[in-house]
Every structure is written in structure tokens, then in C-alpha cells.
Design a protein around this motif. Structure first.
Motif, PDB file in Angstrom:
ATOM      1  N   LEU A   1       0.826  -1.201   0.000  1.00 59.59           N
ATOM      2  CA  LEU A   1       0.000   0.000   0.000  1.00 59.59           C
ATOM      3  C   LEU A   1       0.864   1.256   0.000  1.00 59.59           C
ATOM      4  O   LEU A   1       0.587   2.218  -0.737  1.00 59.59           O
ATOM      5  CB  LEU A   1      -0.935   0.007   1.208  1.00 59.59           C
ATOM      6  CG  LEU A   1      -1.910   1.181   1.306  1.00 59.59           C
ATOM      7  CD1 LEU A   1      -2.791   1.258   0.060  1.00 59.59           C
ATOM      8  CD2 LEU A   1      -2.773   1.061   2.562  1.00 59.59           C
ATOM      9  N   ALA A   2       1.940   1.250   0.806  1.00 60.64           N
ATOM     10  CA  ALA A   2       2.834   2.409   0.854  1.00 60.64           C
ATOM     11  C   ALA A   2       3.489   2.648  -0.500  1.00 60.64           C
ATOM     12  O   ALA A   2       3.588   3.789  -0.966  1.00 60.64           O
ATOM     13  CB  ALA A   2       3.894   2.201   1.930  1.00 60.64           C
ATOM     14  N   ASP A   3       3.935   1.567  -1.148  1.00 60.57           N
ATOM     15  CA  ASP A   3       4.563   1.709  -2.469  1.00 60.57           C
ATOM     16  C   ASP A   3       3.557   2.227  -3.498  1.00 60.57           C
ATOM     17  O   ASP A   3       3.896   3.043  -4.357  1.00 60.57           O
ATOM     18  CB  ASP A   3       5.121   0.362  -2.932  1.00 60.57           C
ATOM     19  CG  ASP A   3       6.383  -0.041  -2.180  1.00 60.57           C
ATOM     20  OD1 ASP A   3       6.968   0.827  -1.498  1.00 60.57           O
ATOM     21  OD2 ASP A   3       6.769  -1.221  -2.276  1.00 60.57           O
ATOM     22  N   ALA A   4       2.319   1.730  -3.417  1.00 59.92           N
ATOM     23  CA  ALA A   4       1.293   2.171  -4.361  1.00 59.92           C
ATOM     24  C   ALA A   4       1.003   3.661  -4.182  1.00 59.92           C
ATOM     25  O   ALA A   4       0.793   4.387  -5.166  1.00 59.92           O
ATOM     26  CB  ALA A   4       0.021   1.354  -4.175  1.00 59.92           C
ATOM     27  N   LYS A   5       0.987   4.124  -2.946  1.00 61.77           N
ATOM     28  CA  LYS A   5       0.723   5.534  -2.685  1.00 61.77           C
ATOM     29  C   LYS A   5       1.839   6.424  -3.239  1.00 61.77           C
ATOM     30  O   LYS A   5       1.564   7.459  -3.877  1.00 61.77           O
ATOM     31  CB  LYS A   5       0.547   5.771  -1.195  1.00 61.77           C
ATOM     32  CG  LYS A   5      -0.748   5.218  -0.619  1.00 61.77           C
ATOM     33  CD  LYS A   5      -0.849   5.463   0.880  1.00 61.77           C
ATOM     34  CE  LYS A   5      -2.173   4.957   1.433  1.00 61.77           C
ATOM     35  NZ  LYS A   5      -2.307   5.204   2.890  1.00 61.77           N
ATOM     36  N   THR A   6       3.092   6.040  -3.020  1.00 68.32           N
ATOM     37  CA  THR A   6       4.190   6.857  -3.544  1.00 68.32           C
ATOM     38  C   THR A   6       4.227   6.805  -5.064  1.00 68.32           C
ATOM     39  O   THR A   6       4.534   7.803  -5.727  1.00 68.32           O
ATOM     40  CB  THR A   6       5.534   6.405  -2.965  1.00 68.32           C
ATOM     41  OG1 THR A   6       5.741   5.006  -3.232  1.00 68.32           O
ATOM     42  CG2 THR A   6       5.587   6.629  -1.460  1.00 68.32           C
ATOM     43  N   SER A   7       3.890   5.649  -5.643  1.00 69.38           N
ATOM     44  CA  SER A   7       3.849   5.535  -7.100  1.00 69.38           C
ATOM     45  C   SER A   7       2.750   6.421  -7.679  1.00 69.38           C
ATOM     46  O   SER A   7       2.958   7.112  -8.687  1.00 69.38           O
ATOM     47  CB  SER A   7       3.614   4.086  -7.509  1.00 69.38           C
ATOM     48  OG  SER A   7       3.511   3.961  -8.908  1.00 69.38           O
ATOM     49  N   ALA A   8       1.576   6.408  -7.064  1.00 73.28           N
ATOM     50  CA  ALA A   8       0.466   7.236  -7.550  1.00 73.28           C
ATOM     51  C   ALA A   8       0.807   8.716  -7.440  1.00 73.28           C
ATOM     52  O   ALA A   8       0.504   9.510  -8.348  1.00 73.28           O
ATOM     53  CB  ALA A   8      -0.800   6.918  -6.774  1.00 73.28           C
ATOM     54  N   ALA A   9       1.442   9.101  -6.335  1.00 73.34           N
ATOM     55  CA  ALA A   9       1.827  10.502  -6.170  1.00 73.34           C
ATOM     56  C   ALA A   9       2.873  10.900  -7.208  1.00 73.34           C
ATOM     57  O   ALA A   9       2.794  11.978  -7.810  1.00 73.34           O
ATOM     58  CB  ALA A   9       2.362  10.726  -4.761  1.00 73.34           C
ATOM     59  N   GLY A  10       3.842  10.014  -7.438  1.00 69.02           N
ATOM     60  CA  GLY A  10       4.869  10.299  -8.434  1.00 69.02           C
ATOM     61  C   GLY A  10       4.296  10.361  -9.838  1.00 69.02           C
ATOM     62  O   GLY A  10       4.630  11.253 -10.627  1.00 69.02           O
ATOM     63  N   GLY A  11       3.424   9.414 -10.150  1.00 65.43           N
ATOM     64  CA  GLY A  11       2.796   9.424 -11.466  1.00 65.43           C
ATOM     65  C   GLY A  11       1.943  10.660 -11.685  1.00 65.43           C
ATOM     66  O   GLY A  11       1.909  11.232 -12.786  1.00 65.43           O
ATOM     67  N   GLY A  12       1.252  11.082 -10.631  1.00 66.21           N
ATOM     68  CA  GLY A  12       0.441  12.291 -10.731  1.00 66.21           C
ATOM     69  C   GLY A  12       1.290  13.516 -10.983  1.00 66.21           C
ATOM     70  O   GLY A  12       0.921  14.383 -11.784  1.00 66.21           O
ATOM     71  N   ALA A  13       2.448  13.594 -10.313  1.00 67.32           N
ATOM     72  CA  ALA A  13       3.338  14.735 -10.508  1.00 67.32           C
ATOM     73  C   ALA A  13       3.902  14.751 -11.927  1.00 67.32           C
ATOM     74  O   ALA A  13       3.969  15.807 -12.572  1.00 67.32           O
ATOM     75  CB  ALA A  13       4.471  14.681  -9.488  1.00 67.32           C
ATOM     76  N   LEU A  14       4.282  13.580 -12.436  1.00 67.77           N
ATOM     77  CA  LEU A  14       4.828  13.511 -13.794  1.00 67.77           C
ATOM     78  C   LEU A  14       3.774  13.872 -14.836  1.00 67.77           C
ATOM     79  O   LEU A  14       4.073  14.507 -15.847  1.00 67.77           O
ATOM     80  CB  LEU A  14       5.386  12.119 -14.068  1.00 67.77           C
ATOM     81  CG  LEU A  14       6.618  11.712 -13.245  1.00 67.77           C
ATOM     82  CD1 LEU A  14       7.009  10.282 -13.555  1.00 67.77           C
ATOM     83  CD2 LEU A  14       7.789  12.651 -13.517  1.00 67.77           C
TER      84      LEU A  14
END
Length: 448
Positions: free
Chosen positions: A364-377
Motif C-alpha cells: 500500500l505504501a509503495d502504491a501511494k508513492t507511485s500514484a503521487a509520483g505518477g500524478g506529478a509527472l
């Protein structure tokens, strides 16, 4: 800003600073026209989209395919510009322009340098308000659309998804092909499409979204001038057309169904699916994290288990498609025909496992950081920002900047992810294209 910005239809103006020192502004004109902009510091370009909340699901009998027909025809000329002039206006400044039709909306969009935004507003306004739908052009474009439908019929992936939507949604209006059918396009008349155009393209349905280096007030003035020049009466008072009902459709129920489309292919492509979430469901953030963990990339559970560990498929991913009142979610995979049944069995086991056991804190933690990173990109693209504005205005009724999105994601718990994972259990619709043996089909019947 870490809170959503609400977009009520009866609020005439909003002006808010959002993440990254960007500025969100929104104006609702007395005629119902809506302009929503995001001024992005340092941007050299701008993306503009003119959205009409009208798609294939809104067409009546004898209108099937009309939304997509108009997508083609509006580029074919107005009293002041012929088709070549429209194209040249954008291409002479290095811009690009296009249009797209979906089940719930049609958009005419362009990307240009910031200093060319005025031109883009003028041309798109002219197309929206003054297209001629010339009879000769209509007949030419009928042939082009029939070619487009034929081309899709030669693409196994297009055939699979079109047939899947038709079977999954059944009698629901979402089941209709976006481009229509060869029969509906052959029988369409210019007068019928003209009536569809004039009935549905009007001030209270129009949403214009602009992202990049944009002056909101100057763009609003240019937009009003362009729409008036095309003959729209902006002095009439009208409320913006209401957003689609968010009440889940009572027509869509979970059901077991299997269809195999016979094609002489080397691989069998398949979809397993169940009803999903509607667009505005509050659980959508947890649902997105679930799909990242389950089948969102090369580190996902399905990719690791079905491809990397067992070598059963070349591609596998999970998906979720949300509409105003109905949704669908499931898994798409492609494999050799003799591996179909085993691949489906392993996929179903993985769906059951995530529903019964949930996800780990680390996942879940990895998914959250991935979603945040993808959103920023994604925000590096003005086109993505434009689409985000339009979705907020047309579907959600609220705008979330990056900070607010990260806050929402951070609030998602393992329990919430496991709850939505339960939607992937039970009876499923299975659609395949390519070879399926009688033995494999019998196994699929047991697994659906």
C-alpha cells in the motif's frame, strides 16, 4: 492546497491558487458556457479543449454514431474557413489539433504556443458554432468513417473490447459502439445529423478547459467574441446543463457470461470482468491503489505471478473503467491458446487472494508513492492538466490539485482496499478472441 475545490454550477466565478503556484479560475457565463483555466507558471505552451457532454450513450434511435460523425464533420468547414484553412491555422504555428468521442463526451482540442491561444480559441469557436455540414463533405466523410470501422474490425484488440462492452452492458446505453455500426452510418442522413448538431451543441452544454500559460480574462473575452461571431446568442440566460446522474444504474447486474470470438490468431486475448465503480464514487482512490498493486505494472501481483513466475502470458493487466452511473473492472491478458484455461485459473486465484487476504502495508505504501509520483509527472503535460480540469467540471464537481490528491491517497487504509477488492470476486463475464478449444471453453465455464 490540500482540500478539494468544489465546482457548483450556480457559482459564477472561482479564483484559487493551487499546487505548484498555479492559478485555477472558472467562470460560468449567464448563457451557461463554462470556462475553466489553470495558469501554470513557466509553461511555454497551452492546451485547450472544447467539451460537449454528449457521447454514444446519448444518441436516440437513428442517431447511432452521430456524435462521432460530428467529430469528423466539424473539421470540414464553416462560412469563414474551409477544411484546409482550419488545418493550416494550427499547422502554420507548429500546433496540433484533433478531436475524440467517447461514450459520455466529445472534445475538440488543440495544443499551441501560449501566444497562439487566441487563434486556437477563434478557430475552435468557429467550428463549434458555424460548421456547415456540407452535403458533399457529409458523403465523403461517411466513407471515411466506414473505413475507420472496417479498420477496427481488422484489429483483434478493438474487436475484443467493443464486443465485450456490448455483451457486458447488454441493454444499457453504454453498450453502444462509439462509432456506430456500418448499418447506422450507411443509413444516416445529413439532415438527421444536422438536427443532432443543432439540438445538442449550444451554450449551456459547452465546457472550455485551458491549461498552460493562460490569461483567464483575456481568454474569456476572446471566447465570447468567437461564439457570438458564430451565431450563438450569449445574451439568453440559461443554467449549465446538469451533470449526469450519479445514481448507479439498476440495469447493470453481476452475471456469468462467456463469449468466444473465432479468429485465426496466434494468441488468444481475453477479458475477465465484473461491475466496478461509478465515476464519482468516494472509494475510487482506494480502487486505483488496488489496481496498481494487482495489475498496474511490472511489479504488480498479476505480472509477477502470471507472467514472470509461471510464463503463461505475454501481457496481463487489471483495469477499471468508470462512467457516471456504471462501471466495469477486471483483467485483460494475452496468451497462447493452450494456456488460456490455466491463465484464467491463476488470475482468478490471485483475485480471490487479494480479496480474502488484502494487501500488505508495504504494498500500500509503495502504491501511494507511485500514484503521487505518477500524478506529478502527468502534470508536466498541459494536455493532461486540460483533461483533469474537464473531468473535474463535467463529471466530479470538484477539482483536486496534486496536494489534495496526495492527501486523499494518504487517507486510504488497507481495510478500504480489501473492501473494494471484494468486487473482483463472484460471477464474471469472460470475453475471448482467438482460438479456444472445447476443453478450454468447458474450463472457462467453470471458472466464470
Amino acid at each position: 492546497m490540500s482540500a478539494p475545490i468544489l465546482l457548483p454550477l450556480n457559482t459564477t466565478h472561482l479564483d484559487e491558487e493551487v499546487a505548484g503556484a498555479a492559478r485555477l479560475q472558472r467562470t460560468v457565463l449567464p448563457s451557461g458556457v463554462r470556462l475553466i483555466t489553470e495558469d501554470v507558471p513557466g509553461a511555454a505552451s497551452v492546451s485547450i479543449g472544447c467539451y460537449v457532454p454528449l457521447g454514444s450513450r446519448d444518441e436516440r434511435d437513428r442517431e447511432y454514431g452521430s456524435s462521432h460523425f460530428l467529430e469528423h464533420l466539424l473539421f470540414k468547414g464553416t462560412p469563414s474557413r474551409d477544411a484546409r484553412t482550419i488545418a493550416l491555422e494550427f499547422e502554420r504555428v507548429g500546433g496540433d489539433f484533433n478531436a475524440a468521442t467517447s461514450r459520455e463526451q466529445t472534445v475538440y482540442h488543440a495544443r499551441v504556443r501560449a501566444e497562439d491561444l487566441g487563434m486556437a480559441i477563434d478557430v475552435l469557436s468557429d467550428m463549434l458554432t458555424g460548421s456547415l455540414l456540407d452535403k458533399d463533405e457529409f458523403e465523403l466523410e461517411r466513407g471515411v468513417i466506414l473505413e475507420e470501422i472496417a479498420m477496427s474490425a481488422d484489429d483483434p484488440d478493438d474487436v475484443l473490447w467493443e464486443r465485450f462492452y456490448g455483451n457486458f452492458f447488454g441493454n444499457h446505453e453504454l453498450a453502444r459502439p462509439i462509432a456506430g455500426t456500418p448499418e447506422s452510418i450507411e443509413s444516416a442522413t445529413r439532415d438527421e445529423v444536422w438536427d443532432f448538431y443543432r439540438r445538442n451543441y449550444r451554450p449551456d452544454t459547452l465546457v472550455v478547459a485551458i491549461a498552460g500559460r493562460v490569461d483567464h480574462d483575456a481568454s474569456l473575452q476572446r471566447l465570447e467574441q468567437g461564439l457570438r461571431a458564430g451565431g450563438w446568442d450569449l445574451d439568453l440566460t440559461a443554467s449549465p446543463v446538469a451533470r449526469r446522474s450519479a445514481e448507479p444504474s439498476g440495469e447493470l447486474t453481476r452475471h456469468r457470461a462467456i463469449e468466444s470470438i473465432e479468429r485465426p490468431l496466434e494468441q488468444t486475448n481475453l477479458i475477465l470482468a465484473t461491475p466496478g465503480l461509478i465515476s464519482g464514487d468516494d472509494r475510487r482512490h482506494g480502487f486505483g491503489l488496488l489496481h496498481h498493486i494487482l495489475g498496474g505494472g511490472m511489479s504488480s501481483r498479476l505480472f509477477h505471478e502470471v507472467r514472470e513466475r509461471r510464463g503463461l502470458v505475454y501481457s496481463v493487466f487489471s483495469f477499471a473503467a468508470s462512467h457516471a452511473d456504471a462501471g466495469v473492472t477486471g483483467v485483460n491478458a494475452a496468451c497462447l491458446p493452450d494456456k488460456v484455461a490455466e491463465a484464467v485459473r491463476v488470475i482468478r486465484d490471485e483475485l480471490d487472494r487479494v480479496a480474502q487476504e488484502g494487501v500488505t502495508e508495504s504494498e500500500l505504501a509503495d502504491a501511494k508513492t507511485s500514484a503521487a509520483g505518477g500524478g506529478a509527472l502527468a502534470l508536466e503535460s498541459m494536455h493532461s492538466r486540460m483533461n483533469r480540469l474537464a473531468r473535474a467540471e463535467l463529471a466530479l464537481g470538484e477539482f483536486l490539485d496534486l496536494d489534495a490528491s496526495v492527501t486523499r491517497l494518504g487517507e486510504v487504509t488497507r481495510e478500504q482496499v480489501q473492501e473494494v477488492a471484494g468486487m473482483l470476486q463472484g460471477e464474471m463475464t469472460i470475453e475471448t478472441i482467438g482460438p479456444v478449444t472445447d476443453e478450454a471453453r468447458a474450463e472457462l465455464e467453470a471458472l466464470a
